[in-house]
Design an enzyme around this catalytic site. Structure first.
Site, PDB file in Angstrom:
ATOM      1  N   LYS A  33     -11.636 125.944 -56.891  1.00  0.00           N
ATOM      2  CA  LYS A  33     -10.487 126.595 -57.512  1.00  0.00           C
ATOM      3  C   LYS A  33     -10.975 127.670 -58.471  1.00  0.00           C
ATOM      4  O   LYS A  33     -11.823 127.411 -59.330  1.00  0.00           O
ATOM      5  CB  LYS A  33      -9.618 125.601 -58.278  1.00  0.00           C
ATOM      6  CG  LYS A  33      -8.406 126.260 -58.970  1.00  0.00           C
ATOM      7  CD  LYS A  33      -7.574 125.244 -59.726  1.00  0.00           C
ATOM      8  CE  LYS A  33      -8.116 124.960 -61.110  1.00  0.00           C
ATOM      9  NZ  LYS A  33      -7.862 126.056 -62.082  1.00  0.00           N
ATOM     10  N   ASP A  60      -5.744 130.195 -58.307  1.00  0.00           N
ATOM     11  CA  ASP A  60      -4.688 129.612 -59.138  1.00  0.00           C
ATOM     12  C   ASP A  60      -4.356 130.555 -60.295  1.00  0.00           C
ATOM     13  O   ASP A  60      -4.917 130.427 -61.390  1.00  0.00           O
ATOM     14  CB  ASP A  60      -5.154 128.249 -59.661  1.00  0.00           C
ATOM     15  CG  ASP A  60      -4.098 127.547 -60.494  1.00  0.00           C
ATOM     16  OD1 ASP A  60      -2.912 127.863 -60.327  1.00  0.00           O
ATOM     17  OD2 ASP A  60      -4.474 126.680 -61.308  1.00  0.00           O
ATOM     18  N   LYS A  62      -0.896 131.309 -61.094  1.00  0.00           N
ATOM     19  CA  LYS A  62       0.399 130.903 -61.663  1.00  0.00           C
ATOM     20  C   LYS A  62       1.299 132.106 -61.941  1.00  0.00           C
ATOM     21  O   LYS A  62       1.843 132.268 -63.037  1.00  0.00           O
ATOM     22  CB  LYS A  62       0.191 130.091 -62.946  1.00  0.00           C
ATOM     23  CG  LYS A  62      -0.658 128.833 -62.776  1.00  0.00           C
ATOM     24  CD  LYS A  62      -0.839 128.112 -64.104  1.00  0.00           C
ATOM     25  CE  LYS A  62      -1.588 126.805 -63.943  1.00  0.00           C
ATOM     26  NZ  LYS A  62      -3.000 126.993 -63.586  1.00  0.00           N
ATOM     27  N   ASP A  65       6.888 136.432 -62.881  1.00  0.00           N
ATOM     28  CA  ASP A  65       7.383 137.750 -63.266  1.00  0.00           C
ATOM     29  C   ASP A  65       8.629 138.032 -62.433  1.00  0.00           C
ATOM     30  O   ASP A  65       9.081 137.164 -61.675  1.00  0.00           O
ATOM     31  CB  ASP A  65       6.304 138.814 -63.040  1.00  0.00           C
ATOM     32  CG  ASP A  65       6.394 139.972 -64.029  1.00  0.00           C
ATOM     33  OD1 ASP A  65       7.522 140.475 -64.233  1.00  0.00           O
ATOM     34  OD2 ASP A  65       5.353 140.367 -64.589  1.00  0.00           O
ATOM     35  N   THR A 124       0.123 119.404 -66.224  1.00  0.00           N
ATOM     36  CA  THR A 124      -0.282 118.031 -66.530  1.00  0.00           C
ATOM     37  C   THR A 124      -0.652 117.835 -68.002  1.00  0.00           C
ATOM     38  O   THR A 124      -0.847 116.712 -68.450  1.00  0.00           O
ATOM     39  CB  THR A 124      -1.457 117.587 -65.635  1.00  0.00           C
ATOM     40  OG1 THR A 124      -2.488 118.578 -65.673  1.00  0.00           O
ATOM     41  CG2 THR A 124      -0.996 117.396 -64.201  1.00  0.00           C
ATOM     42  N   ARG A 217     -13.575 118.964 -65.256  1.00  0.00           N
ATOM     43  CA  ARG A 217     -14.619 118.489 -66.147  1.00  0.00           C
ATOM     44  C   ARG A 217     -15.322 117.217 -65.689  1.00  0.00           C
ATOM     45  O   ARG A 217     -16.491 117.025 -65.997  1.00  0.00           O
ATOM     46  CB  ARG A 217     -14.031 118.319 -67.559  1.00  0.00           C
ATOM     47  CG  ARG A 217     -13.874 119.654 -68.269  1.00  0.00           C
ATOM     48  CD  ARG A 217     -12.987 119.585 -69.493  1.00  0.00           C
ATOM     49  NE  ARG A 217     -11.583 119.635 -69.136  1.00  0.00           N
ATOM     50  CZ  ARG A 217     -10.601 119.919 -70.004  1.00  0.00           C
ATOM     51  NH1 ARG A 217     -10.897 120.179 -71.268  1.00  0.00           N
ATOM     52  NH2 ARG A 217      -9.342 119.950 -69.616  1.00  0.00           N
TER      53      ARG A 217
END
Length: 242
Positions: A33, A60, A62, A65, A124, A217
């Site tokens: 990603k 990714d 997001k 607009d 999340t 992570r």
């Protein structure tokens, strides 16, 4: 898309991302990603480089607009060869429709397959309190909001949504068969939650019916990222990774 474990390359630049990927030599079919931080530093050519090296890419960004702007931006993304990309579901029906059209047009012009379009429901990192504070509306629960946005995305041309794995069952119940649920907020049981609120383990995500998980992570900050990746895949797939 066969229930991938997607490694989040949340790094400041391409060199740092490549240093991690160098530890995965010999791994076939690897999904990665690329988010805003890395894309804004390295640009579209970085996506092309990853694709040329055989990686499956989830871009990714997001997008959120007016429909025309999102349509034009998605035309550019459609040319890059990424396999997944995102808009923010709160942008509404017209924006999601425009995003899908832009992807299809850009991919057709480039002679490549259009990315699947996923709509962000609720991040999340968001919990019930934070959502009500942000939306200034106590009428709906966080789960209600997620399911509503998933239904809106499904009727607006999106191929799936990004949500917590905790909401996957309700989303699948409320959307057509084949509508994808891809889930960040994944941690191994011993790992810190950090800035995430709605967190599950890879095994729990699989039990809940996730179509794919995004892991940052727990892999990228592990002492042995490759071993961590194999552990996560084993837990998510429910079988030993060979």
């Amino acid at each position: 898309m066969d229930r991938p474990v997607i490694i989040a390359l949340d790094f400041v630049d391409g060199s740092a991302a490549q240093a991690l990927l160098d530890q995965f030599k010999g791994e076939s079919g690897l999904w990665v990603k690329v988010g805003m931080e890395l894309f804004y530093r390295e640009g579209p050519q970085f996506i092309t480089q990853l694709r040329d090296k055989g990686y499956h890419v989830f871009l990714d960004l997001k997008l959120y607009d007016i429909p025309h702007t999102v349509h034009q931006a998605m035309q550019q993304i459609g040319r890059l060869g990424a396999e997944l990309t995102t808009v923010t579901g709160l942008g509404g029906t017209d924006m999601i429709h425009a995003a899908k059209e832009g992807l299809l047009e850009g991919a057709a012009e480039a002679g490549t397959k259009a990315p699947k379009l996923l709509a962000i429901t609720q991040l999340t990192s968001m919990d019930e309190r934070a959502m009500h504070c942000t939306m200034q509306n106590d009428e709906f629960s966080l789960l209600d909001s997620v399911v509503h946005l998933a239904q809106l995305a499904a009727t607006s041309g999106a191929d799936g949504v990004i949500s917590s794995a905790l909401e996957v069952g309700k989303i699948h119940d409320a959307t057509p068969s084949g509508f994808l649920t891809v889930n960040p907020g994944i941690r191994l049981a011993a790992d810190a939650r950090d800035d995430q609120s709605r967190v599950v383990t890879p095994q729990r995500a699989a039990e809940l019916g996730s179509d794919g998980i995004v892991v940052g992570r727990s892999i990228t900050q592990a002492s042995d990222p490759l071993a961590a990746y194999h552990t996560i895949r084993q837990q998510f797939e429910g079988s030993t990774v060979r």
